[in-house]
Design a protein around this motif. Sequence first.
Motif, short mmCIF file in Angstrom:
data_model
loop_
_atom_site.label_atom_id
_atom_site.label_comp_id
_atom_site.label_asym_id
_atom_site.label_seq_id
_atom_site.Cartn_x
_atom_site.Cartn_y
_atom_site.Cartn_z
N SER A 411 0.84 -1.22 0.00
CA SER A 411 0.00 0.00 0.00
C SER A 411 0.87 1.27 0.00
O SER A 411 0.58 2.26 -0.70
CB SER A 411 -0.92 -0.02 1.23
OG SER A 411 -1.73 1.14 1.25
N ILE A 412 1.96 1.25 0.78
CA ILE A 412 2.86 2.42 0.84
C ILE A 412 3.51 2.63 -0.52
O ILE A 412 3.63 3.77 -1.01
CB ILE A 412 3.89 2.24 1.95
CG1 ILE A 412 3.21 2.34 3.33
CG2 ILE A 412 4.98 3.30 1.83
CD1 ILE A 412 4.12 2.01 4.49
N HIS A 413 3.97 1.54 -1.18
CA HIS A 413 4.58 1.66 -2.50
C HIS A 413 3.59 2.24 -3.50
O HIS A 413 3.95 3.12 -4.32
CB HIS A 413 5.10 0.29 -2.98
CG HIS A 413 6.37 -0.13 -2.32
ND1 HIS A 413 7.52 0.63 -2.32
CD2 HIS A 413 6.70 -1.28 -1.64
CE1 HIS A 413 8.47 0.02 -1.67
NE2 HIS A 413 8.00 -1.20 -1.23
N GLN A 414 2.37 1.79 -3.43
CA GLN A 414 1.36 2.34 -4.35
C GLN A 414 1.15 3.84 -4.12
O GLN A 414 1.01 4.62 -5.06
CB GLN A 414 0.03 1.56 -4.16
CG GLN A 414 0.08 0.12 -4.64
CD GLN A 414 -1.20 -0.63 -4.33
OE1 GLN A 414 -2.09 -0.13 -3.59
NE2 GLN A 414 -1.32 -1.85 -4.88
N GLU A 415 1.13 4.24 -2.86
CA GLU A 415 0.92 5.66 -2.55
C GLU A 415 2.09 6.50 -3.04
O GLU A 415 1.92 7.60 -3.57
CB GLU A 415 0.71 5.84 -1.05
CG GLU A 415 0.27 7.23 -0.64
CD GLU A 415 -1.11 7.59 -1.19
OE1 GLU A 415 -1.39 8.82 -1.36
OE2 GLU A 415 -1.93 6.69 -1.49
N VAL A 416 3.31 5.96 -2.84
CA VAL A 416 4.51 6.68 -3.31
C VAL A 416 4.50 6.82 -4.82
O VAL A 416 4.80 7.89 -5.37
CB VAL A 416 5.79 5.96 -2.83
CG1 VAL A 416 7.02 6.53 -3.51
CG2 VAL A 416 5.91 6.05 -1.32
N ALA A 417 4.09 5.74 -5.51
CA ALA A 417 4.04 5.80 -6.98
C ALA A 417 2.99 6.82 -7.43
O ALA A 417 3.19 7.59 -8.39
CB ALA A 417 3.73 4.41 -7.53
N ARG A 418 1.85 6.88 -6.72
CA ARG A 418 0.81 7.84 -7.08
C ARG A 418 1.29 9.28 -6.88
O ARG A 418 1.04 10.18 -7.70
CB ARG A 418 -0.44 7.58 -6.25
CG ARG A 418 -1.68 8.38 -6.69
CD ARG A 418 -2.87 7.97 -5.87
NE ARG A 418 -2.76 8.44 -4.51
CZ ARG A 418 -3.11 9.68 -4.12
NH1 ARG A 418 -3.59 10.54 -5.00
NH2 ARG A 418 -2.99 10.03 -2.86
N LEU A 419 2.04 9.46 -5.79
CA LEU A 419 2.58 10.82 -5.52
C LEU A 419 3.59 11.25 -6.58
O LEU A 419 3.64 12.40 -7.00
CB LEU A 419 3.20 10.88 -4.13
CG LEU A 419 2.24 10.78 -2.94
CD1 LEU A 419 2.99 10.73 -1.63
CD2 LEU A 419 1.26 11.95 -2.95
N LYS A 420 4.38 10.27 -7.03
CA LYS A 420 5.35 10.55 -8.06
C LYS A 420 4.65 10.93 -9.37
O LYS A 420 5.07 11.84 -10.09
CB LYS A 420 6.28 9.36 -8.28
CG LYS A 420 7.30 9.19 -7.16
CD LYS A 420 8.21 8.03 -7.48
CE LYS A 420 9.25 7.86 -6.37
NZ LYS A 420 10.17 6.72 -6.65
N GLU A 421 3.56 10.18 -9.66
CA GLU A 421 2.82 10.48 -10.87
C GLU A 421 2.20 11.90 -10.80
O GLU A 421 2.22 12.66 -11.78
CB GLU A 421 1.73 9.46 -11.07
CG GLU A 421 2.25 8.06 -11.47
CD GLU A 421 1.13 7.04 -11.59
OE1 GLU A 421 -0.03 7.44 -11.35
OE2 GLU A 421 1.45 5.90 -11.93
N LEU A 422 1.67 12.22 -9.64
CA LEU A 422 1.13 13.58 -9.44
C LEU A 422 2.19 14.63 -9.61
O LEU A 422 2.00 15.69 -10.21
CB LEU A 422 0.45 13.71 -8.08
CG LEU A 422 -0.85 12.90 -7.88
CD1 LEU A 422 -1.33 13.01 -6.44
CD2 LEU A 422 -1.92 13.38 -8.84
N GLY A 423 3.37 14.43 -9.09
CA GLY A 423 4.50 15.39 -9.22
C GLY A 423 4.94 15.52 -10.64
O GLY A 423 5.32 16.58 -11.12
N GLY A 424 4.92 14.46 -11.41
CA GLY A 424 5.37 14.54 -12.79
C GLY A 424 4.41 15.28 -13.68
O GLY A 424 4.78 15.88 -14.68
#
Length: 426
Positions: A411-424
């Motif tokens: 779940s944490i990895h998914q949230e980090v990936a989502r945050l990265k996508e938002l930042g990009g």
Amino acid sequence: MNTDPNGAGTDGPAGDPADEAATVPRLESPDASESTVDADSAPASPGQAEQVPGSGEREPRKDAARAGAKAPTTARKQTPARASKPANLRELIERAYQDPRRHVRLPKNELSALVVTSGADMPGPQWLPDLARKDPFLRVPPRLLATAATLDPNHPVRQALIDLTHRILTIHPLYRHYVANPTGTDPDQPPIASSAKVSDAAKKVTPETLDVEPSDYRNDQRGLLRDNAVVSFALLWVLQGHWTIAQFISEMTSAVWSRPTTEAVSSADIAVALVTVGERHALNHLVGHFLVELQKLTAQLNRAKDETSAERQRADRSEADNLALREALASERSRSESLADQVTALTSDIETERTNRFVDNSHMVDDYEILRTQVIRRLGSQVALLSDGLHALRSGSTPVAEEFVDRALTSIHQEVARLKELGGTR
């Protein structure tokens, strides 16, 4: 040589200057006559005119045959005994008033020898007013002042004669009623240092003021009084040291000599008058004075022309500079307008950018709040799983703990990936 301001002006050729300087006006008795009489010392003959001082106007004589004519001499008359010499100034002045039309002639040595301070000569109101009334047209004062002028400046007779003449003038109605403090001796009144004012005051005098018949005070007499008043005033101011000769000539020119004659005068008449007048030295002084004034004025005119030329050149340079400055000003004005347009455009862009940034900031704040809420919710749920895994690990249930940790990490990895996508995407 005629040195009297009221003289007839019909003398012969001028003599040597030294002789003229030594000749002092002589006082002659009205009943004394000589077999041979010149124009300076004798009354005008029938047909001869008496000259008004300084103006060239003449008072016509009665029974005049023609101007400038002399009565023919048919026989030599016997010369009577000459009157006795005056012993003091009072006798001299009284004799002058016996006939105001006659010229005052007295040798310089006899004039210098007159007694000034004798009891019979003491100036006072007792005898001067009576004498002054005999001369309503002021014929005598100019002659007395001319006589005083022949003496040395510090001579007591000169000063006494000037003082007595001053008293005579202040007695006359013209000065007493119409001219305040003409000689500047009254401390309570300002001095009237203008011949023009004396001339104007003479116009106010009436026959009643002078105590003469109206028929005896016509235009010729008015002009005679005016000129004698101005000449007396001007001579008095020169003798008292108030005026220089240049000031005297200027005042006389403005008040007396500049008045045009009312008669039609030909060039020949003027030429003859200029070469036959008695005071040729006076004419020399006047011509010399005006030549000097002309030279001064010419020099001033030349300087004025040079200054005008320099000013014109400076004006041309200033005009050229002004034109260049105008062109530069027009260029700067155009540049200023262009810059103003740029400023207006930049101001509009800044306002648009400020509005856009405000909207973006609002959106970012909203996105931040949404993201913060989501992250807190996810992290909160994962914290609960990790807590359960830790509890299972402590209880010896390793498989259960691993499952909890694996689910939390996923779940944490998914949230980090989502945050990265938002930042990009930003």
